[in-house]
Design a protein around this motif. Structure first.
Motif, PDB file in Angstrom:
ATOM      1  N   MET A 121     -70.832  -7.957 -12.378  1.00 22.68           N
ATOM      2  CA  MET A 121     -70.240  -9.267 -12.096  1.00 22.68           C
ATOM      3  C   MET A 121     -70.460  -9.642 -10.630  1.00 22.68           C
ATOM      4  SD  MET A 121     -66.587  -9.135 -14.104  1.00 22.68           S
ATOM      5  CE  MET A 121     -66.465  -9.325 -15.880  1.00 22.68           C
ATOM      6  N   VAL A 122     -70.195  -8.688  -9.740  1.00 19.95           N
ATOM      7  CA  VAL A 122     -70.355  -8.947  -8.313  1.00 19.95           C
ATOM      8  C   VAL A 122     -71.813  -9.280  -7.995  1.00 19.95           C
ATOM      9  CG1 VAL A 122     -70.202  -7.939  -6.004  1.00 19.95           C
ATOM     10  CG2 VAL A 122     -68.365  -7.542  -7.671  1.00 19.95           C
ATOM     11  N   GLU A 123     -72.719  -8.551  -8.598  1.00 16.41           N
ATOM     12  CA  GLU A 123     -74.147  -8.798  -8.369  1.00 16.41           C
ATOM     13  C   GLU A 123     -74.540 -10.211  -8.811  1.00 16.41           C
ATOM     14  OE1 GLU A 123     -78.481  -6.941  -9.760  1.00 16.41           O
ATOM     15  OE2 GLU A 123     -76.623  -5.833 -10.160  1.00 16.41           O
ATOM     16  N   ARG A 124     -73.950 -10.670  -9.907  1.00 17.84           N
ATOM     17  CA  ARG A 124     -74.269 -12.008 -10.424  1.00 17.84           C
ATOM     18  C   ARG A 124     -73.402 -13.102  -9.801  1.00 17.84           C
ATOM     19  NH1 ARG A 124     -74.475  -8.592 -14.907  1.00 17.84           N
ATOM     20  NH2 ARG A 124     -72.341  -9.109 -15.551  1.00 17.84           N
ATOM     21  N   LYS A 125     -72.438 -12.683  -8.974  1.00 21.96           N
ATOM     22  CA  LYS A 125     -71.550 -13.603  -8.249  1.00 21.96           C
ATOM     23  C   LYS A 125     -70.678 -14.453  -9.174  1.00 21.96           C
ATOM     24  CE  LYS A 125     -74.415 -14.061  -4.085  1.00 21.96           C
ATOM     25  NZ  LYS A 125     -75.405 -13.027  -4.442  1.00 21.96           N
ATOM     26  N   ARG A 126     -70.310 -13.879 -10.315  1.00 22.41           N
ATOM     27  CA  ARG A 126     -69.385 -14.582 -11.208  1.00 22.41           C
ATOM     28  C   ARG A 126     -68.775 -13.580 -12.191  1.00 22.41           C
ATOM     29  NH1 ARG A 126     -74.410 -15.430 -13.451  1.00 22.41           N
ATOM     30  NH2 ARG A 126     -74.539 -15.142 -15.718  1.00 22.41           N
ATOM     31  N   GLY A 127     -67.562 -13.891 -12.606  1.00 21.09           N
ATOM     32  CA  GLY A 127     -66.910 -13.028 -13.592  1.00 21.09           C
ATOM     33  C   GLY A 127     -65.404 -13.137 -13.509  1.00 21.09           C
ATOM     34  N   VAL A 128     -64.751 -12.766 -14.601  1.00 17.04           N
ATOM     35  CA  VAL A 128     -63.290 -12.763 -14.672  1.00 17.04           C
ATOM     36  C   VAL A 128     -62.844 -11.459 -15.323  1.00 17.04           C
ATOM     37  CG1 VAL A 128     -61.220 -13.960 -15.485  1.00 17.04           C
ATOM     38  CG2 VAL A 128     -63.286 -15.274 -14.989  1.00 17.04           C
ATOM     39  N   ILE A 129     -61.933 -10.774 -14.672  1.00 19.13           N
ATOM     40  CA  ILE A 129     -61.344  -9.556 -15.227  1.00 19.13           C
ATOM     41  C   ILE A 129     -59.890  -9.867 -15.560  1.00 19.13           C
ATOM     42  CG2 ILE A 129     -60.708  -7.147 -14.787  1.00 19.13           C
ATOM     43  CD1 ILE A 129     -63.037  -7.166 -12.672  1.00 19.13           C
ATOM     44  N   ILE A 130     -59.543  -9.767 -16.832  1.00 20.55           N
ATOM     45  CA  ILE A 130     -58.176 -10.045 -17.274  1.00 20.55           C
ATOM     46  C   ILE A 130     -57.565  -8.748 -17.791  1.00 20.55           C
ATOM     47  CG2 ILE A 130     -56.730 -11.332 -18.884  1.00 20.55           C
ATOM     48  CD1 ILE A 130     -58.916 -13.512 -18.914  1.00 20.55           C
ATOM     49  N   ASN A 131     -56.527  -8.288 -17.130  1.00 24.06           N
ATOM     50  CA  ASN A 131     -55.829  -7.076 -17.551  1.00 24.06           C
ATOM     51  C   ASN A 131     -54.539  -7.442 -18.269  1.00 24.06           C
ATOM     52  OD1 ASN A 131     -57.766  -5.428 -16.238  1.00 24.06           O
ATOM     53  ND2 ASN A 131     -56.717  -5.700 -14.285  1.00 24.06           N
ATOM     54  N   VAL A 132     -54.272  -6.760 -19.365  1.00 26.17           N
ATOM     55  CA  VAL A 132     -53.039  -7.022 -20.117  1.00 26.17           C
ATOM     56  C   VAL A 132     -51.976  -6.031 -19.666  1.00 26.17           C
ATOM     57  CG1 VAL A 132     -51.953  -7.154 -22.381  1.00 26.17           C
ATOM     58  CG2 VAL A 132     -54.300  -7.982 -22.068  1.00 26.17           C
ATOM     59  N   GLY A 133     -50.972  -6.552 -18.974  1.00 23.43           N
ATOM     60  CA  GLY A 133     -49.882  -5.729 -18.483  1.00 23.43           C
ATOM     61  C   GLY A 133     -48.627  -5.919 -19.313  1.00 23.43           C
ATOM     62  N   ILE A 218     -57.103 -18.838 -18.592  1.00 22.86           N
ATOM     63  CA  ILE A 218     -57.459 -18.188 -17.325  1.00 22.86           C
ATOM     64  C   ILE A 218     -58.970 -18.110 -17.157  1.00 22.86           C
ATOM     65  CG2 ILE A 218     -57.454 -15.959 -16.122  1.00 22.86           C
ATOM     66  CD1 ILE A 218     -54.598 -15.549 -17.206  1.00 22.86           C
ATOM     67  N   ALA A 219     -59.647 -17.710 -18.218  1.00 23.50           N
ATOM     68  CA  ALA A 219     -61.094 -17.486 -18.142  1.00 23.50           C
ATOM     69  C   ALA A 219     -61.893 -18.771 -17.976  1.00 23.50           C
ATOM     70  CB  ALA A 219     -61.565 -16.742 -19.382  1.00 23.50           C
ATOM     71  N   THR A 220     -61.317 -19.892 -18.386  1.00 21.33           N
ATOM     72  CA  THR A 220     -62.080 -21.143 -18.379  1.00 21.33           C
ATOM     73  C   THR A 220     -61.637 -22.112 -17.276  1.00 21.33           C
ATOM     74  OG1 THR A 220     -60.609 -22.021 -20.107  1.00 21.33           O
ATOM     75  CG2 THR A 220     -62.675 -21.004 -20.822  1.00 21.33           C
ATOM     76  N   LEU A 221     -60.814 -21.651 -16.365  1.00 16.75           N
ATOM     77  CA  LEU A 221     -60.444 -22.468 -15.215  1.00 16.75           C
ATOM     78  C   LEU A 221     -61.653 -22.625 -14.282  1.00 16.75           C
ATOM     79  CD1 LEU A 221     -56.922 -21.012 -14.385  1.00 16.75           C
ATOM     80  CD2 LEU A 221     -57.410 -23.369 -15.056  1.00 16.75           C
ATOM     81  N   PRO A 222     -61.653 -23.632 -13.411  1.00 15.69           N
ATOM     82  CA  PRO A 222     -62.750 -23.765 -12.444  1.00 15.69           C
ATOM     83  C   PRO A 222     -62.915 -22.477 -11.630  1.00 15.69           C
ATOM     84  CG  PRO A 222     -61.374 -25.727 -12.424  1.00 15.69           C
ATOM     85  CD  PRO A 222     -60.672 -24.725 -13.294  1.00 15.69           C
ATOM     86  N   PRO A 223     -64.138 -22.153 -11.239  1.00 15.87           N
ATOM     87  CA  PRO A 223     -64.411 -20.856 -10.608  1.00 15.87           C
ATOM     88  C   PRO A 223     -63.727 -20.616  -9.267  1.00 15.87           C
ATOM     89  CG  PRO A 223     -66.364 -22.263 -10.554  1.00 15.87           C
ATOM     90  CD  PRO A 223     -65.380 -22.929 -11.453  1.00 15.87           C
ATOM     91  N   HIS A 224     -63.158 -21.665  -8.657  1.00 14.70           N
ATOM     92  CA  HIS A 224     -62.457 -21.449  -7.384  1.00 14.70           C
ATOM     93  C   HIS A 224     -60.973 -21.159  -7.591  1.00 14.70           C
ATOM     94  CE1 HIS A 224     -61.445 -25.644  -8.250  1.00 14.70           C
ATOM     95  NE2 HIS A 224     -60.453 -25.543  -7.376  1.00 14.70           N
ATOM     96  N   VAL A 225     -60.522 -21.141  -8.851  1.00 14.77           N
ATOM     97  CA  VAL A 225     -59.101 -20.937  -9.149  1.00 14.77           C
ATOM     98  C   VAL A 225     -58.883 -19.533  -9.706  1.00 14.77           C
ATOM     99  CG1 VAL A 225     -57.121 -21.722 -10.490  1.00 14.77           C
ATOM    100  CG2 VAL A 225     -58.808 -23.392  -9.683  1.00 14.77           C
ATOM    101  N   ASN A 226     -57.968 -18.785  -9.094  1.00 15.45           N
ATOM    102  CA  ASN A 226     -57.597 -17.463  -9.611  1.00 15.45           C
ATOM    103  C   ASN A 226     -56.119 -17.445  -9.969  1.00 15.45           C
ATOM    104  OD1 ASN A 226     -58.696 -14.515  -9.838  1.00 15.45           O
ATOM    105  ND2 ASN A 226     -56.630 -14.307  -9.031  1.00 15.45           N
ATOM    106  N   ILE A 227     -55.822 -16.970 -11.158  1.00 18.17           N
ATOM    107  CA  ILE A 227     -54.434 -16.779 -11.591  1.00 18.17           C
ATOM    108  C   ILE A 227     -54.111 -15.305 -11.391  1.00 18.17           C
ATOM    109  CG2 ILE A 227     -52.799 -16.953 -13.493  1.00 18.17           C
ATOM    110  CD1 ILE A 227     -53.856 -19.652 -12.450  1.00 18.17           C
TER     111      ILE A 227
END
Length: 248
Positions: A121-133, A218-227
């Motif tokens: 993900m870092v290499e491609r400069k995009r990605g979302v990691i969602i952990n279920v807590g 969460i996954a489909t928000l604009p790429p500058h937004v982090n939840i």
């Protein structure tokens, strides 16, 4: 997008896989129960790729990821859903084996999958990691002991991912659902289907679809937004009173 969902054979994981697949995304559904994954894949014509994966085994995770067809390797969303609770006994009566299983699954498994997927993900400069807590990672209650501690790990691990990944284009979030029906959670925890059913008597709990909708949002928000963190509870659930033992 290509989405990898762990623990996708039932409950949250299966519904999260369905939510993304219905929108036309390619979903890698990973779990131990391959027969259930195959049934899930049959619902979606080529949009769901079932792979057998045991997150408590680094070898199994590595083998599963290595087996992905080339066109499925660029994972853009990782949903670390595989996890479980075992037992409600207090510390002095709990099973050490249950503790070890929860730690291996909820902590080590989640961390290992993340470790192997995040660099791409870092290499491609995009990605979302969602952990279920879980809210159990924030609020203690009798019998939660090791389970609550593992979910506290998920919360802190997610926050540290956010710190590490700032500026990389890769985001990280923790979804913490409270009382949730339509899953195997209580059946597995209590090892008693009748007792599990009583957990939800007279309630309208969260559904797996509610959690899936949150993951999709969460996954489909604009790429500058982090939840960073989403804590979810049904309206029938509140915060319990602090326990006080009285000698009267």
């Amino acid at each position: 997008m290509i989405i990898l969902v762990t623990g996708a054979s039932s409950g949250f994981g299966a519904e999260i896989a369905r939510r993304f697949a219905r929108e036309g995304h390619n979903v890698i559904a990973a779990a131990r129960r391959k027969d259930r994954l195959d049934a899930l894949a049959a619902e979606f014509n080529g949009k769901v790729l079932p792979i057998e994966m045991d997150v408590t085994s680094k070898t199994s995770i590595e083998r599963a990821l290595a087996s992905l067809p080339q066109e499925w390797k660029e994972i853009e969303v990782l949903v670390n859903n595989a996890g479980l609770a075992l037992g409600i006994q207090p510390v002095h009566k709990a099973s050490l084996e249950d503790w070890e299983t929860m730690i291996e699954t909820n902590c080590k498994g989640l961390a290992t999958v993340t470790y192997l997927v995040a660099p791409g993900m870092v290499e491609r400069k995009r990605g979302v990691i969602i952990n279920v807590g879980s809210p159990a990672g924030a609020y203690p209650y009798p019998g939660a002991n090791a389970y609550g501690a593992t979910k506290a790990f998920v919360h802190q691990f997610t926050l540290n991912l956010i710190a590490d990944l700032a500026g990389t284009g890769v985001r990280a979030s923790n979804i913490a659902p409270g009382l949730s029906g339509g899953t195997e959670f209580s059946n597995v925890r209590l090892k008693d289907d009748e007792a599990a059913a009583k957990v939800y008597e007279g309630t309208v709990p969260l559904s797996a679809a509610d959690v899936a909708e949150t993951a999709y949002w969460i996954a489909t928000l604009p790429p500058h937004v982090n939840i960073n963190y989403v804590e979810m509870m049904p309206t029938c659930q509140g915060f319990g009173p602090l326990a006080i033992k009285r000698n009267l």
